[in-house]
Write an enzyme that holds these catalytic residues in place. Sequence first.
Site, PDB file in Angstrom:
ATOM      1  N   GLU A   1     -29.287   9.713  29.749  1.00 39.31           N
ATOM      2  CA  GLU A   1     -28.385  10.272  28.732  1.00 39.31           C
ATOM      3  C   GLU A   1     -26.930   9.938  29.058  1.00 39.31           C
ATOM      4  OE1 GLU A   1     -29.235  11.288  25.882  1.00 39.31           O
ATOM      5  OE2 GLU A   1     -31.324  11.869  26.117  1.00 39.31           O
TER       6      GLU A   1
ATOM      7  N   TRP B   1     -29.180   5.491  21.321  1.00 43.41           N
ATOM      8  CA  TRP B   1     -30.276   5.826  22.221  1.00 43.41           C
ATOM      9  C   TRP B   1     -31.284   4.682  22.308  1.00 43.41           C
ATOM     10  CZ3 TRP B   1     -31.495   8.126  26.333  1.00 43.41           C
ATOM     11  CH2 TRP B   1     -32.824   8.336  26.698  1.00 43.41           C
TER      12      TRP B   1
ATOM     13  N   TYR C   1     -41.544   7.305  21.572  1.00 44.21           N
ATOM     14  CA  TYR C   1     -40.670   8.268  22.258  1.00 44.21           C
ATOM     15  C   TYR C   1     -40.596   9.567  21.457  1.00 44.21           C
ATOM     16  CZ  TYR C   1     -36.448  10.476  24.013  1.00 44.21           C
ATOM     17  OH  TYR C   1     -35.556  11.390  24.508  1.00 44.21           O
TER      18      TYR C   1
END
Length: 192
Positions: free
Chosen positions: A42, A50, A20
Amino acid sequence: MPTEICRCGWVHDDPLEIVYHDCEWGVPVHDDRRLFEFLILEGAQAGLSWITVLRKRESYRAAFDQFDPEKIARYDDAKIAELLANPGIVRNRLKVAAAVQNARAYLTIQEQLGSFDAYIWPFVEGKPIINAWKTLAEVPAETAVSKAMSRDLRQRGFKFVGSTICYAFMQACGLVNDHLVDCFRYQEINRF
């Protein structure tokens, strides 16, 4: 002996996180579907790490019709109940309901402006803000721009779009380059 690649300090040794960071984070996104996906992810991440959401990303794509806002906007109580029973996503009623509401608000923006891209990029005058952070401690959680974005999104009916979430969205979608200056991606991202 190979030299070690220098990455941003938030990247650990999880392969998903490395890919990522190395391939997506901070790359300017202009595709409406991808922008919508990041906005939903998000929001789902609020209060979580995350990596938790990143590990659930493929489940989110399957559960939320590949982030098709037209389909999500039509989700009814039965579909929401189905989503809340899905262990592959963050099963928070407010976050799931926000995804549905955000799809509706998102479609309104597309209808008004032609694309979400045309709405979101003017917040940074159409080009990424290039920062030059040396340490993670320097990277802000929010900025004046993310506060303005949050305020405007809320006025348009979006949920789970606080200024910190908006800043994380800006980082993910390349509206800002917050790679640390010694990270190998910093200069690469600046070329976009």
